[in-house]
Design a protein around this motif. Structure first.
Motif, PDB file in Angstrom:
ATOM      1  N   LYS A  66     -42.421  -9.453 -11.759  1.00 18.20           N
ATOM      2  CA  LYS A  66     -42.305 -10.115 -10.458  1.00 18.20           C
ATOM      3  C   LYS A  66     -43.170 -11.364 -10.316  1.00 18.20           C
ATOM      4  CE  LYS A  66     -40.973  -8.241  -6.069  1.00 18.20           C
ATOM      5  NZ  LYS A  66     -40.941  -7.061  -5.244  1.00 18.20           N
ATOM      6  N   THR A  67     -44.386 -11.314 -10.802  1.00 15.96           N
ATOM      7  CA  THR A  67     -45.308 -12.430 -10.611  1.00 15.96           C
ATOM      8  C   THR A  67     -45.076 -13.586 -11.586  1.00 15.96           C
ATOM      9  OG1 THR A  67     -46.924 -11.368 -12.049  1.00 15.96           O
ATOM     10  CG2 THR A  67     -47.137 -10.955  -9.676  1.00 15.96           C
ATOM     11  N   CYS A  68     -44.231 -13.385 -12.590  1.00 15.98           N
ATOM     12  CA  CYS A  68     -44.033 -14.470 -13.563  1.00 15.98           C
ATOM     13  C   CYS A  68     -42.606 -15.020 -13.581  1.00 15.98           C
ATOM     14  CB  CYS A  68     -44.475 -14.035 -14.952  1.00 15.98           C
ATOM     15  SG  CYS A  68     -43.951 -12.423 -15.464  1.00 15.98           S
ATOM     16  N   LEU A  69     -41.824 -14.740 -12.544  1.00 19.60           N
ATOM     17  CA  LEU A  69     -40.469 -15.279 -12.473  1.00 19.60           C
ATOM     18  C   LEU A  69     -40.467 -16.675 -11.848  1.00 19.60           C
ATOM     19  CD1 LEU A  69     -38.347 -12.205 -11.259  1.00 19.60           C
ATOM     20  CD2 LEU A  69     -38.508 -13.125 -13.579  1.00 19.60           C
ATOM     21  N   ASP A  70     -39.649 -17.554 -12.375  1.00 21.59           N
ATOM     22  CA  ASP A  70     -39.424 -18.862 -11.768  1.00 21.59           C
ATOM     23  C   ASP A  70     -38.228 -18.771 -10.823  1.00 21.59           C
ATOM     24  OD1 ASP A  70     -41.505 -20.169 -13.104  1.00 21.59           O
ATOM     25  OD2 ASP A  70     -40.247 -20.539 -14.872  1.00 21.59           O
ATOM     26  N   SER A  71     -38.045 -19.792 -10.015  1.00 19.89           N
ATOM     27  CA  SER A  71     -37.019 -19.744  -8.963  1.00 19.89           C
ATOM     28  C   SER A  71     -35.597 -19.583  -9.499  1.00 19.89           C
ATOM     29  CB  SER A  71     -37.104 -20.987  -8.076  1.00 19.89           C
ATOM     30  OG  SER A  71     -36.941 -22.143  -8.864  1.00 19.89           O
ATOM     31  N   ASN A  72     -35.344 -20.068 -10.711  1.00 20.76           N
ATOM     32  CA  ASN A  72     -33.978 -19.944 -11.240  1.00 20.76           C
ATOM     33  C   ASN A  72     -33.816 -18.778 -12.228  1.00 20.76           C
ATOM     34  OD1 ASN A  72     -35.510 -21.214 -13.239  1.00 20.76           O
ATOM     35  ND2 ASN A  72     -33.736 -22.283 -14.076  1.00 20.76           N
ATOM     36  N   ASP A  73     -34.852 -17.961 -12.377  1.00 22.72           N
ATOM     37  CA  ASP A  73     -34.773 -16.797 -13.263  1.00 22.72           C
ATOM     38  C   ASP A  73     -33.986 -15.670 -12.610  1.00 22.72           C
ATOM     39  OD1 ASP A  73     -36.286 -18.017 -15.214  1.00 22.72           O
ATOM     40  OD2 ASP A  73     -38.151 -17.009 -14.676  1.00 22.72           O
ATOM     41  N   LEU A  74     -33.183 -14.990 -13.393  1.00 23.46           N
ATOM     42  CA  LEU A  74     -32.518 -13.761 -12.964  1.00 23.46           C
ATOM     43  C   LEU A  74     -32.830 -12.707 -14.018  1.00 23.46           C
ATOM     44  CD1 LEU A  74     -30.652 -12.158 -11.084  1.00 23.46           C
ATOM     45  CD2 LEU A  74     -28.727 -12.955 -12.472  1.00 23.46           C
ATOM     46  N   LEU A  75     -33.628 -11.746 -13.620  1.00 25.17           N
ATOM     47  CA  LEU A  75     -34.096 -10.695 -14.513  1.00 25.17           C
ATOM     48  C   LEU A  75     -33.150  -9.502 -14.428  1.00 25.17           C
ATOM     49  CD1 LEU A  75     -36.544  -9.619 -16.292  1.00 25.17           C
ATOM     50  CD2 LEU A  75     -37.386  -8.617 -14.150  1.00 25.17           C
TER      51      LEU A  75
END
Length: 193
Positions: A64-73
Motif C-alpha cells: 500500500k505505501t509503495c504504490l504510484d498513482s497509475n499502479d494496479l496491484l
C-alpha cells in the motif's frame, strides 16, 4: 481489448506462482512481478472464502505505501475447503499424503480470492469450484508425490497434473480457478475498471 482497457495502468502481479504468471501472459496482460514476504496468518473465526478474501487483501496491504498513482496491484490466495477445514500448502510429504488421502472419494471446494488495489480503490472478489476425486489408492498418491512434488499447491495437488487427469471425476465451476486464478472473473472485473 483488455490490453487497451488497461493501458493507463502499470499492472503489478504480486505472485511467485508460475501458473498465475502464465495466465497473465495468456490473457495478454502487460505486467511486472513484485514480491513481498507476508506472514499468511488469519483470524481463527474466518471460514472458507472469508479466509482467502482476508489473505488476498493482507498481501495487497503490504504494498500500500509503495504504490504510484497509475499502479494496479493484483494479489490472490487459494485454498482447498474440505469438510469445514482449510487446506493450504502442505508442510511436507507426510502432510501432502494425508491431505490427498482425506480428499480421496470426496468433493471439496477450491476457493481463490483476488484483490485489485490502487491508490483510489481496493476490490476483493472470489470464485468457488467444487472438485470430486475418485477413491485414490495409496500407490496412486505415493506415485504422484514422488513424481510431481506438489508442495507449492493448496491441497497438495495440481488439477493440470497427473493426479487431476486420473483422479478427478467431476468439476463444477471454473477449471482455471482450480489451477490458481479465476481468469474469467478477473477479465470481467478488469474490463469494468
Amino acid at each position: 481489448m483488455l490490453k487497451e482497457k488497461l493501458k493507463k495502468y502499470n499492472i503489478i502481479l504480486a505472485s511467485g506462482s508460475p501458473r498465475r504468471q502464465l495466465f497473465f501472459k495468456e490473457m495478454d496482460i502487460d505486467f511486472s512481478i513484485q514480491l513481498k514476504e507476508v506472514e499468511e496468518v488469519y483470524p481463527s473465526h474466518l471460514q472458507a472464502a472469508e479466509i482467502t478474501d482476508y489473505l488476498a487483501e493482507l498481501k495487497a496491504n503490504a504494498f500500500k505505501t509503495c504504490l504510484d498513482s497509475n499502479d494496479l496491484l493484483v494479489t490472490s490466495d487459494t485454498l482447498v475447503w474440505l469438510e469445514e477445514t482449510a487446506l493450504g500448502k502442505p508442510k511436507d510429504r507426510k502432510d501432502a499424503f494425508e491431505m490427498l488421502t482425506c480428499m480421496a472419494g470426496k468433493t471439496h471446494q477450491v476457493i481463490t480470492s483476488v484483490c485489485l488495489m490502487n491508490l483510489s480503490f481496493t476490490k476483493v472478489f472470489h470464485e468457488i469450484t467444487s472438485v470430486t476425486f475418485k477413491a485414490l489408492t495409496s500407490d496412486e498418491i505415493e506415485y504422484y508425490l514422488d513424481t510431481y512434488h506438489p508442495y507449492d499447491k493448496a491441497g497438495s495437488y495440481g488439477i493440470q497434473e497427473w493426479i487431476g487427469l486420473i483422479g478427478i471425476e467431476k468439476i463444477e465451476g471454473s477449471y482455471a480457478n482450480v489451477v490458481g486464478l479465476p481468469t474469467h472473473r478477473l477479465y470481467k472485473e478488469l474490463m469494468q475498471l
